[in-house]
Each structure stands twice: as C-alpha cells, then as structure tokens.
Enzyme design. Structure first.
Site, PDB file in Angstrom:
ATOM      1  N   TYR A   1       0.870  -1.179   0.000  1.00 49.31           N
ATOM      2  CA  TYR A   1       0.000   0.000   0.000  1.00 49.31           C
ATOM      3  C   TYR A   1       0.911   1.233   0.000  1.00 49.31           C
ATOM      4  CZ  TYR A   1      -4.490   2.104  -0.201  1.00 49.31           C
ATOM      5  OH  TYR A   1      -5.590   2.781  -0.666  1.00 49.31           O
TER       6      TYR A   1
ATOM      7  N   MET B   1       3.831  10.012   6.720  1.00 52.12           N
ATOM      8  CA  MET B   1       3.131   9.095   5.811  1.00 52.12           C
ATOM      9  C   MET B   1       3.162   7.692   6.384  1.00 52.12           C
ATOM     10  SD  MET B   1       3.890  10.281   1.995  1.00 52.12           S
ATOM     11  CE  MET B   1       3.375  11.900   1.470  1.00 52.12           C
TER      12      MET B   1
ATOM     13  N   HIS C   1       7.593   5.147   1.034  1.00 51.29           N
ATOM     14  CA  HIS C   1       8.174   3.955   0.407  1.00 51.29           C
ATOM     15  C   HIS C   1       8.926   4.333  -0.870  1.00 51.29           C
ATOM     16  CE1 HIS C   1       4.429   2.075   2.326  1.00 51.29           C
ATOM     17  NE2 HIS C   1       5.421   1.495   2.954  1.00 51.29           N
TER      18      HIS C   1
HETATM   19  N1  LIG Z   1       6.724   8.261   6.088  1.00 50.39           N
HETATM   20  C1  LIG Z   1       7.735   7.467   5.830  1.00 50.39           C
HETATM   21  N2  LIG Z   1       8.931   7.985   5.476  1.00 50.39           N
HETATM   22  C2  LIG Z   1       9.993   7.185   5.205  1.00 50.39           C
HETATM   23  N3  LIG Z   1       9.952   5.837   5.258  1.00 50.39           N
HETATM   24  C3  LIG Z   1       8.784   5.281   5.594  1.00 50.39           C
HETATM   25  C4  LIG Z   1       7.626   6.052   5.896  1.00 50.39           C
HETATM   26  N4  LIG Z   1       6.620   5.189   6.201  1.00 50.39           N
HETATM   27  C5  LIG Z   1       7.119   3.958   6.108  1.00 50.39           C
HETATM   28  N5  LIG Z   1       8.412   4.006   5.750  1.00 50.39           N
HETATM   29  C6  LIG Z   1       9.312   2.875   5.624  1.00 50.39           C
HETATM   30  O1  LIG Z   1       8.875   1.993   4.623  1.00 50.39           O
HETATM   31  C7  LIG Z   1       9.258   0.670   4.954  1.00 50.39           C
HETATM   32  C8  LIG Z   1       8.056  -0.203   4.866  1.00 50.39           C
HETATM   33  O2  LIG Z   1       7.139   0.180   5.879  1.00 50.39           O
HETATM   34  P1  LIG Z   1       5.630  -0.266   5.892  1.00 50.39           P
HETATM   35  O3  LIG Z   1       5.298  -1.010   4.664  1.00 50.39           O
HETATM   36  O4  LIG Z   1       5.297  -0.844   7.212  1.00 50.39           O
HETATM   37  O5  LIG Z   1       4.922   1.137   5.715  1.00 50.39           O
HETATM   38  P2  LIG Z   1       4.210   2.038   6.719  1.00 50.39           P
HETATM   39  O6  LIG Z   1       3.612   3.129   5.949  1.00 50.39           O
HETATM   40  O7  LIG Z   1       5.148   2.301   7.856  1.00 50.39           O
HETATM   41  O8  LIG Z   1       3.038   1.183   7.204  1.00 50.39           O
HETATM   42  P3  LIG Z   1       2.423   1.134   8.629  1.00 50.39           P
HETATM   43  O9  LIG Z   1       3.069   2.158   9.491  1.00 50.39           O
HETATM   44  O10 LIG Z   1       1.020   1.420   8.359  1.00 50.39           O
HETATM   45  O11 LIG Z   1       2.768  -0.270   8.986  1.00 50.39           O
HETATM   46  C9  LIG Z   1       9.838   0.725   6.370  1.00 50.39           C
HETATM   47  O12 LIG Z   1      11.241   0.752   6.288  1.00 50.39           O
HETATM   48  C10 LIG Z   1       9.295   2.030   6.878  1.00 50.39           C
HETATM   49  O13 LIG Z   1      10.093   2.619   7.886  1.00 50.39           O
END
Ligand SMILES: Nc1ncnc2c1ncn2[C@@H]1O[C@H](COP(=O)(O)OP(=O)(O)OP(=O)(O)O)[C@@H](O)[C@H]1O
Ligand SMILES: CC(C)(CO)[C@@H](O)C(=O)[O-]
Ligand code: BAL
EC number: 6.3.2.1
Length: 286
Positions: A32, A184, A37
């Site tokens: 998602y 995000m 990401h």
């Molecule tokens: N806002 C962001 N800025 C930079 N990196 C991010 C951000 N959100 C997530 N990531 C990174 O993306 C990678 C995948 O994270 P993940 O797929 O869990 O996304 P998420 O948006 O953090 O989802 P959730 O917090 O809802 O589980 C991780 O290394 C996470 O730290």
C-alpha cells in the site's frame, strides 16, 4: 518491472545477478505504497544496478486483535507506483511459501525489543526480524533501505545484521511527511476524516517539544508532559507511549543530550500511529 511471487525463483534470480557482479539494492515493505516507500525506492535506484522491492504483509509480526486483516492491500496499484519509481523486481511472496507447514525457526533480538513498540506489541519484533532475515537470505542485497519513521525497527534490524554478521549495509532514510506534517503511513488510509484531523497532534506535539528544546529545556519529563498535554486535547487520541530515548541504546534519557530522540505511539480511533524526532539535533554542539 517484473513481479515475482515464487521464493525459489526470486532467490535464483538474485544469486545470478550477484554472480554477474550486479549490485542489489533492496526495499522491504508491507505494501500500500506511498511517497515514504517511494523515497526508499528512489534511494535504492541511485545505488543499485537491480532494485528489489518486496511487498509482504507479514502475519507473524501482528498480534492477536491487531490489524492484520484490515491492513490495506492493493498489489496492482503498488506495482504501477513501484515501476514508475524505478524498481526492477517486485517480490510478492505468499504466506504459505514464507511459512510452510512445519516452519519452526525464529530470529529474536534481545534488549532493544523490550521497550517502546516491543513492550506494547509482544512478539512483534520477533516477527519483523524473522521475516527480514528471511528476505535478506532470499534477495541477497548489498544494501537495504529502511525508513526512520519506524525508528526502533531500524535499530533492531541494525543490531540483528551486526550480530549475525549479515554481509550487507543497512541504510536509514528520513521520514517523509504529508504537506501538513503527518508522517506518511499505509495505515493513514484507515483514519476517518475527523480522525485524520486529530492525527496531526503527533506532529504538532513534536513541534512543541522541538520549540522547548530550542528554548533551552533539558529535562525530559517537562518535554514529555508538554507532548502528552497536546495529544490529550484530541478526543479520539489515546497515548500508547511518549518517551525520550538514547538513539542507539533506546534507554530512557532523563537529561536531554545530543543522543535524545522523542518517540511517540498514539492510537487515533482504532488506528495506531508512530512518529519520532531526533531532539538531540536541536541541541548545539558544546
Ligand atoms: N513516512 C515514511 N517515510 C519514510 N519511510 C517510511 C515512511 N513510512 C514507512 N516508511 C518505511 O517503509 C518501509 C516499509 O514500511 P511499511 O510497509 O510498514 O509502511 P508504513 O507506511 O510504515 O506502514 P504502517 O506504518 O502502516 O505499517 C519501512 O522501512 C518504513 O520505515
Ligand atoms: C520491515 C517490514 C517490511 C517487515 O515486515 C515491515 O515491518 C515494514 O514494512 O516496516
Ligand atoms: N512499519 C511497521 C510494520 C508494522 O507496524 O507491523
């Protein structure tokens, strides 16, 4: 961009790429996708000959009653975004192939996982380190990119990689925020419009903490109290934790110094959000 679901095929392709001398840059995610990401994919693109993005909503890092079922998923939307950002291979394994019948091996980092999200989500980090170790073994990256939004996760993965002599570099990247400051997160999509408004309290509380430190405050308790007061103004916000910790050890910092990081976990409605800020960066070097 190619979508690869088969675990053995993904590993074979990565081994072949390494044998050709190609540098593999890896971005593990639960999908998602959002700009956070994609910032990792772009950083990987700048460093790797082959960029592998994995999408796997890992069941073993969710506890009973957590949001595994409601975690947002949309592979075709993600594939288009990943392709545009420059990924070469999208690895989307099936849970039954990652954890086949009889699966019995776990990776557990001690100490760093006792606190913060580890305390509120028992077993969470065991699931994270296990799946990340498996993904590293499948993808064989030279470098792997993680967001510092998941600050404790990054510290735990660095510890695991060092302790297990994993032959790769773990790279932490800055938090990407919405224009109004909300970090995000895939989970933001589960916020109602009213909750989305209230979710801004995390960022605003970080702003209050930053202003206090810039003005010379060095007592963690005073800063934590101010942060809690801001969050408690929102009717749908329930604090899981507000802590100020040492950036490497994650031990509580009582007196603020250059190592201090403010870490927050707040439930807004039923959605659990995390955020953090390196308060120590606001303290001038002495
Ligand atoms: N806002 C962001 N800025 C930079 N990196 C991010 C951000 N959100 C997530 N990531 C990174 O993306 C990678 C995948 O994270 P993940 O797929 O869990 O996304 P998420 O948006 O953090 O989802 P959730 O917090 O809802 O589980 C991780 O290394 C996470 O730290
Ligand atoms: C690192 C990770 C992909 C492991 O499932 C996940 O915890 C995440 O997306 O941050
Ligand atoms: N980004 C961390 C994944 C989780 O909350 O399970």
């Amino acid at each position: 961009m190619e979508i690869i679901e088969d675990v053995a095929q993904m590993q074979q392709r990565c081994l072949e790429a390494r044998q050709k001398g190609l540098r593999i840059a890896f971005v593990p995610t639960m999908g998602y996708l959002h700009e956070g990401h994609l910032s990792l994919v772009r950083a990987a693109r700048a460093e790797g000959d082959i960029v592998v993005l994995s999408i796997f909503v890992n069941p073993t890092q969710f506890g009973d009653g957590e949001d595994f079922d409601s975690y947002p998923r949309d592979l075709s939307r993600d594939a288009e975004m990943a392709r545009t950002a420059g990924a070469n291979w999208l690895f989307a394994p099936r849970a039954k192939d990652m954890y086949p019948a009889g699966y019995a091996t776990w990776v557990d980092v001690e100490g760093l996982t006792d606190t913060l999200c580890g305390a509120s989500r028992p077993g969470h980090f065991r699931g994270v380190t296990t799946v990340v170790c498996k993904l590293f073994n499948i993808v064989q990256p030279h470098v792997a990119f993680f967001g510092s939004k998941d600050f404790q996760q990054l510290a735990v993965i660095r510890r695991m990689s060092a302790d297990l002599n994993l032959p790769l570099e773990v790279r932490g990247m800055p938090i990407v925020r919405e224009p109004d400051g909300l970090a995000m997160s895939s989970r933001n999509v589960n916020l109602s419009p009213a909750e989305r408004g209230q979710a801004l309290c995390l960022y605003e509380a970080i702003g209050i903490a930053t202003a206090l430190v810039r003005a010379g405050e060095r007592d963690s308790r005073t800063v934590i109290e101010a942060v809690r007061r801001r969050i408690e103004q929102e009717p749908e916000a329930a604090i899981d934790y507000v802590q100020i910790c040492h950036a490497q050890t994650l031990a509580d910092c009582h007196a603020l110094d250059r190592h201090a990081v403010l870490l927050l976990a707040v439930r807004v409605g039923t959605t659990r959000l995390i955020d953090n800020h390196h308060l120590g960066e606001e303290i001038p070097e002495s």
